[in-house]
Scaffold this motif. Structure first.
Motif, PDB file in Angstrom:
ATOM      1  N   VAL A  97     -12.143  -0.718  25.194  1.00  0.00           N
ATOM      2  CA  VAL A  97     -13.370  -1.464  25.471  1.00  0.00           C
ATOM      3  C   VAL A  97     -13.045  -2.927  25.750  1.00  0.00           C
ATOM      4  O   VAL A  97     -12.258  -3.545  25.034  1.00  0.00           O
ATOM      5  N   MET A  98     -13.678  -3.445  26.818  1.00  0.00           N
ATOM      6  CA  MET A  98     -13.485  -4.826  27.234  1.00  0.00           C
ATOM      7  C   MET A  98     -14.840  -5.481  27.478  1.00  0.00           C
ATOM      8  O   MET A  98     -15.769  -4.821  27.934  1.00  0.00           O
ATOM      9  N   SER A  99     -14.936  -6.760  27.172  1.00  0.00           N
ATOM     10  CA  SER A  99     -16.154  -7.512  27.479  1.00  0.00           C
ATOM     11  C   SER A  99     -15.811  -8.575  28.510  1.00  0.00           C
ATOM     12  O   SER A  99     -14.662  -9.017  28.606  1.00  0.00           O
ATOM     13  N   SER A 100     -16.823  -8.993  29.245  1.00  0.00           N
ATOM     14  CA  SER A 100     -16.630 -10.031  30.255  1.00  0.00           C
ATOM     15  C   SER A 100     -16.522 -11.390  29.584  1.00  0.00           C
ATOM     16  O   SER A 100     -17.175 -11.660  28.578  1.00  0.00           O
ATOM     17  N   TYR A 112     -19.286 -10.512  23.660  1.00  0.00           N
ATOM     18  CA  TYR A 112     -18.416  -9.855  22.692  1.00  0.00           C
ATOM     19  C   TYR A 112     -19.225  -9.183  21.588  1.00  0.00           C
ATOM     20  O   TYR A 112     -18.997  -8.023  21.246  1.00  0.00           O
ATOM     21  N   SER A 113     -20.196  -9.897  21.028  1.00  0.00           N
ATOM     22  CA  SER A 113     -20.971  -9.320  19.922  1.00  0.00           C
ATOM     23  C   SER A 113     -21.832  -8.154  20.395  1.00  0.00           C
ATOM     24  O   SER A 113     -21.987  -7.165  19.675  1.00  0.00           O
ATOM     25  N   ALA A 114     -22.376  -8.233  21.601  1.00  0.00           N
ATOM     26  CA  ALA A 114     -23.167  -7.121  22.122  1.00  0.00           C
ATOM     27  C   ALA A 114     -22.292  -5.883  22.317  1.00  0.00           C
ATOM     28  O   ALA A 114     -22.696  -4.763  21.987  1.00  0.00           O
ATOM     29  N   VAL A 115     -21.087  -6.086  22.814  1.00  0.00           N
ATOM     30  CA  VAL A 115     -20.170  -4.959  23.007  1.00  0.00           C
ATOM     31  C   VAL A 115     -19.752  -4.379  21.657  1.00  0.00           C
ATOM     32  O   VAL A 115     -19.652  -3.162  21.503  1.00  0.00           O
ATOM     33  N   CYS A 116     -19.536  -5.227  20.656  1.00  0.00           N
ATOM     34  CA  CYS A 116     -19.238  -4.728  19.304  1.00  0.00           C
ATOM     35  C   CYS A 116     -20.403  -3.894  18.779  1.00  0.00           C
ATOM     36  O   CYS A 116     -20.192  -2.871  18.122  1.00  0.00           O
ATOM     37  N   GLY A 117     -21.618  -4.316  19.076  1.00  0.00           N
ATOM     38  CA  GLY A 117     -22.793  -3.535  18.685  1.00  0.00           C
ATOM     39  C   GLY A 117     -22.803  -2.162  19.348  1.00  0.00           C
ATOM     40  O   GLY A 117     -23.134  -1.150  18.714  1.00  0.00           O
ATOM     41  N   MET A 119     -20.133  -0.548  20.353  1.00  0.00           N
ATOM     42  CA  MET A 119     -19.057   0.235  19.738  1.00  0.00           C
ATOM     43  C   MET A 119     -19.486   0.801  18.388  1.00  0.00           C
ATOM     44  O   MET A 119     -19.182   1.955  18.074  1.00  0.00           O
ATOM     45  N   GLN A 120     -20.182   0.003  17.587  1.00  0.00           N
ATOM     46  CA  GLN A 120     -20.645   0.486  16.285  1.00  0.00           C
ATOM     47  C   GLN A 120     -21.659   1.607  16.460  1.00  0.00           C
ATOM     48  O   GLN A 120     -21.581   2.639  15.784  1.00  0.00           O
ATOM     49  N   SER A 121     -22.605   1.423  17.378  1.00  0.00           N
ATOM     50  CA  SER A 121     -23.599   2.477  17.639  1.00  0.00           C
ATOM     51  C   SER A 121     -22.925   3.735  18.169  1.00  0.00           C
ATOM     52  O   SER A 121     -23.293   4.858  17.794  1.00  0.00           O
ATOM     53  N   PHE A 122     -21.934   3.568  19.019  1.00  0.00           N
ATOM     54  CA  PHE A 122     -21.177   4.694  19.577  1.00  0.00           C
ATOM     55  C   PHE A 122     -20.519   5.495  18.451  1.00  0.00           C
ATOM     56  O   PHE A 122     -20.557   6.725  18.436  1.00  0.00           O
ATOM     57  N   GLN A 123     -19.938   4.787  17.477  1.00  0.00           N
ATOM     58  CA  GLN A 123     -19.311   5.474  16.346  1.00  0.00           C
ATOM     59  C   GLN A 123     -20.335   6.260  15.535  1.00  0.00           C
ATOM     60  O   GLN A 123     -20.065   7.393  15.121  1.00  0.00           O
ATOM     61  N   LEU A 124     -21.496   5.669  15.299  1.00  0.00           N
ATOM     62  CA  LEU A 124     -22.529   6.357  14.519  1.00  0.00           C
ATOM     63  C   LEU A 124     -23.074   7.564  15.270  1.00  0.00           C
ATOM     64  O   LEU A 124     -23.269   8.638  14.685  1.00  0.00           O
ATOM     65  N   LEU A 125     -23.321   7.408  16.569  1.00  0.00           N
ATOM     66  CA  LEU A 125     -23.807   8.537  17.377  1.00  0.00           C
ATOM     67  C   LEU A 125     -22.761   9.649  17.433  1.00  0.00           C
ATOM     68  O   LEU A 125     -23.093  10.836  17.388  1.00  0.00           O
ATOM     69  N   PHE A 158     -10.262  -8.215  25.693  1.00  0.00           N
ATOM     70  CA  PHE A 158     -10.037  -6.952  24.989  1.00  0.00           C
ATOM     71  C   PHE A 158     -10.846  -6.965  23.698  1.00  0.00           C
ATOM     72  O   PHE A 158     -10.759  -7.900  22.912  1.00  0.00           O
ATOM     73  N   VAL A 159     -11.665  -5.924  23.487  1.00  0.00           N
ATOM     74  CA  VAL A 159     -12.475  -5.828  22.274  1.00  0.00           C
ATOM     75  C   VAL A 159     -11.835  -4.865  21.280  1.00  0.00           C
ATOM     76  O   VAL A 159     -11.810  -5.124  20.088  1.00  0.00           O
ATOM     77  N   GLY A 160     -11.311  -3.756  21.768  1.00  0.00           N
ATOM     78  CA  GLY A 160     -10.659  -2.807  20.879  1.00  0.00           C
ATOM     79  C   GLY A 160     -10.522  -1.445  21.514  1.00  0.00           C
ATOM     80  O   GLY A 160     -11.006  -1.207  22.624  1.00  0.00           O
TER      81      GLY A 160
END
Length: 191
Positions: A97-100, A112-117, A119-125, A158-160
């Motif tokens: 995952v990458m952010s602009s 960055y924080s929106a993309v982290c959000g 990623m967290q939602s993706f993990q929960l789903l 790079f976000v992770g």
């Protein structure tokens, strides 16, 4: 399952079985996660999916290149590096995952924080569907060779990596720090 239970029950999964993770499921979950993040601009993030044995091998090579070339890495026996590589290649899928990068710090932080959000939602789903993940930002992968290998653009950050896979056993929970221990009441001055 209620959201609070889902958040409490989700675990980082480090050991996956060999069941493949369908690319269509990943796209579906990412789309759903992005819709849950109202402030995200569609152009402010992107992902790279690695879900084949060949792609996973190349990704592992990029991840381990810096480690094997470092002073410490040169002391690590080749067999141990092979164990690390096998661990990464055995994971059925990876989402990078990458952010602009924005024109200013505030835009960067928001992207960055929106993309982290997401990623967290993706993990929960994913957890709701029996899919486990581990969000990886280890320093050993934070190097130019890895960034080039994943196709990181100059205007991206790079976000992770989310390592994805189905699992046979849910790990036990870890002790959590109570919120009260992180709590400070602002009274005009913070020490």
């Amino acid at each position: 399952m209620k959201l609070a239970e889902l958040i409490k029950e989700r675990r980082s999964i480090r050991k996956c079985n060999s069941r493949p993770v369908e690319q269509e499921l990943v796209v579906e979950l990412l789309s759903s996660a992005a819709r849950l993040q109202p402030s995200i601009d569609t152009g402010s993030w992107r992902v790279v999916y690695a879900g084949t044995p060949e792609a996973n091998k190349r990704l592992a090579d990029y991840m381990l290149a810096q480690m094997s070339q470092s002073k410490l890495g040169k002391l690590i026996p080749g067999k141990l590096l092979d164990v690390f590589k096998k661990r990464f290649t055995d994971i059925p899928a990876h989402v990078i995952v990458m952010s602009s990068v924005g024109s200013d710090r505030l835009t960067n932080d928001r992207n960055y924080s929106a993309v982290c959000g997401i990623m967290q939602s993706f993990q929960l789903l994913g957890w709701e569907r029996g899919l486990g993940m581990l969000w990886d930002t280890e320093s050993m992968i934070q190097h130019e060779g890895f960034f080039q290998g994943i196709g990181l653009h100059e205007d991206e950050r790079f976000v992770g990596i989310l390592h994805l896979g189905y699992f046979d056993k849910t790990p036990r929970s870890r002790k959590r720090t109570p919120a009260e221990q992180k709590w400070t009441v602002y009274q005009g001055q913070v020490n």
